[in-house]
Enzyme design. Structure first.
Site, PDB file in Angstrom:
ATOM      1  N   ASP A  98       0.827  -1.213   0.000  1.00  0.00           N
ATOM      2  CA  ASP A  98       0.000   0.000   0.000  1.00  0.00           C
ATOM      3  C   ASP A  98       0.860   1.261   0.000  1.00  0.00           C
ATOM      4  O   ASP A  98       0.387   2.343   0.364  1.00  0.00           O
ATOM      5  CB  ASP A  98      -0.899   0.030   1.250  1.00  0.00           C
ATOM      6  CG  ASP A  98      -2.070  -0.922   1.155  1.00  0.00           C
ATOM      7  OD1 ASP A  98      -2.255  -1.524   0.086  1.00  0.00           O
ATOM      8  OD2 ASP A  98      -2.793  -1.078   2.154  1.00  0.00           O
ATOM      9  N   ASP A 247      -5.460  -8.006  14.120  1.00  0.00           N
ATOM     10  CA  ASP A 247      -5.002  -9.343  14.505  1.00  0.00           C
ATOM     11  C   ASP A 247      -5.716  -9.840  15.763  1.00  0.00           C
ATOM     12  O   ASP A 247      -6.223 -10.968  15.811  1.00  0.00           O
ATOM     13  CB  ASP A 247      -3.487  -9.338  14.715  1.00  0.00           C
ATOM     14  CG  ASP A 247      -2.993  -8.137  15.533  1.00  0.00           C
ATOM     15  OD1 ASP A 247      -3.829  -7.361  16.048  1.00  0.00           O
ATOM     16  OD2 ASP A 247      -1.768  -7.976  15.660  1.00  0.00           O
TER      17      ASP A 247
END
Length: 438
Positions: A98, A247
């Site tokens: 990105d 996460d």
């Protein structure tokens, strides 16, 4: 409400806040007790997991390397991936880039190098950062079909036997959602800041994670150095970018719907620690805020889930730690009023205050750090005790500086995912060389 009633209300609020602080501090001692009690059996069980035979026909594995403005780091990570001991025709690597700088050229070069090694590799470059890391991982999954997904942050370098070790539990237990290896560090001896970070993080990665896994508590994924079963990701609702702790969020959601997880304390993957205090503080701000966002999102789900009561309680203490910012603010405000113009110091309030400060800020963290350094790293009390004051001061200062992160999370203020600057000065060849103090 009359003034005496107001003072009584503030006094009770202050005592309640202190009691919650004491409970959160006490969870560190529970972690230590669970670790010490279950260590022998846990290590034996881990040895059995790692002794499971691998099938002759090994499954296909997707390796995702999420990156954002990482520069040369991605080339080093790709070199480590190329050395993994797994059939090259069963590996597919996605470099999820990105970046907004020139790092994309490094990613393309890294993918070319992987393809030259016979490994299928592609660069997925988004022109936006929607969902940040979670969005990049989800985009990669949409373009893949492999049943197992490995995730490495760009600054981590797995050893060649990583897959052959970590895939064994997954292939022998169809209810395992993920296997988490222990994060280790390349540059812990670089300066006082990295030395302190190693001791703070070892308390989590080496002791807390092991204790949770061995006690069958909900196990958080650390965002890197782990392997997911694709079916578990899909069953949990996939990667979601509504917190900065994607996460932690996914690992809880998977286990809330019946999946399990395993931590392998003996399998380590080395990465880099932030080199300066401001960068460490920036990283901790993101972690603190993400943790609090995940707590706000997940705590109510925990208590509505079919988890056992002990798991719900352990998860509450775990996720509740992310809400220390608002709790500290409330404690401070009620304490100032109560101690200055209200009931004043009482035996109850002073005992609770001392217990929360000593247990939560000093004794609990120190005990976990000592356990990690002595039992896992093989250090000694003579070496570790002199370092404790400096390490605790770093940790406490960082914690106080980042209290606002949790407050922002509770009130829903959104911030962008900020990359933690790292370097790429250590090569793959010497990243597993022994270092002093370990």
């Amino acid at each position: 409400m009359s003034l005496p009633q107001f003072y009584l209300f503030v006094h009770i609020l202050f005592l309640c806040c202190l009691a919650v602080h004491c409970a959160l501090a006490g969870s560190a001692f529970w972690i230590l007790f669970a670790y010490l009690r279950r260590r022998s059996g846990g290590l034996a069980a881990e040895a059995r997991l790692l002794a499971f035979p691998l099938p002759h026909d090994l499954p296909a594995v997707l390796i995702q390397l999420p990156t954002y403005n990482e520069g040369r780091l991605i080339a080093r990570a790709a070199q480590a991936v190329a050395k993994l001991d797994w059939p090259v025709d069963k590996l597919h690597v996605q470099i999820l880039d990105d970046s907004s700088d020139d790092s994309l050229m490094e990613s393309e070069a890294a993918a070319d190098g992987l393809r030259a090694s016979g490994i299928s590799a592609e660069v997925i470059a988004r022109h936006h950062r929607e969902g940040f890391k979670a969005g990049a991982l989800a985009e990669g999954l949409r373009r893949s079909c492999e049943p197992f997904v490995v995730i490495f942050d760009a600054d981590y370098m797995p050893a060649p036997d990583f897959l052959r070790l970590c895939m064994r539990p997954l292939l022998n237990d169809p209810r395992l959602a993920f296997v988490q290896a222990r994060c280790d560090y390349l540059n812990a001896d670089e300066n006082a800041v990295t030395d302190a970070q190693q001791r703070v993080l070892d308390a989590h990665f080496a002791v807390e994670q092991a204790a949770r896994s061995w006690s069958d508590q909900v196990l958080p994924f650390n965002g890197t150095c782990g392997i997911w079963r694709r079916a578990a990701i899909d069953a949990a609702g996939g990667w979601q970018g509504d917190t900065l702790a994607e996460d932690l969020d996914l690992s809880y959601r998977a286990q809330l719907v019946g999946w399990r997880a395993v931590f392998l304390s003996g399998v380590t993957v080395k990465g880099e620690l932030p080199r300066s205090l401001p960068v460490w503080r920036q990283q901790q701000f993101r972690w603190t805020k993400g943790f609090a966002e995940a707590g706000r999102k997940l705590l109510w789900r925990v208590w509505r889930s079919p988890l056992r009561f002990g798991q719900k309680l352990g998860s509450t203490f775990h996720l509740g730690g992310g809400l220390l910012g608002p709790l500290f603010t409330l404690t401070l405000a009620s304490g100032v009023i109560d101690l200055s113009v209200g009931y004043g110091p009482t035996w109850t309030s002073m005992l609770l205050l001392a217990a929360s400060l000593l247990g939560g800020a000093i004794i609990g963290p120190a005990a976990l750090m000592l356990a990690a350094q002595i039992l896992v790293r093989g250090s000694t009390l003579a070496v570790e005790i002199p370092r404790l004051p400096r390490v605790l001061a770093f940790q406490l200062g960082n914690g106080l500086a980042n209290l606002g992160a949790a407050v922002e999370a509770v009130f829903g203020r959104e911030t962008a995912f900020e990359r933690t600057p790292k370097h790429a000065e250590m090569s793959v060849q010497n990243c597993y060389a022994p270092r002093s103090g370990s």
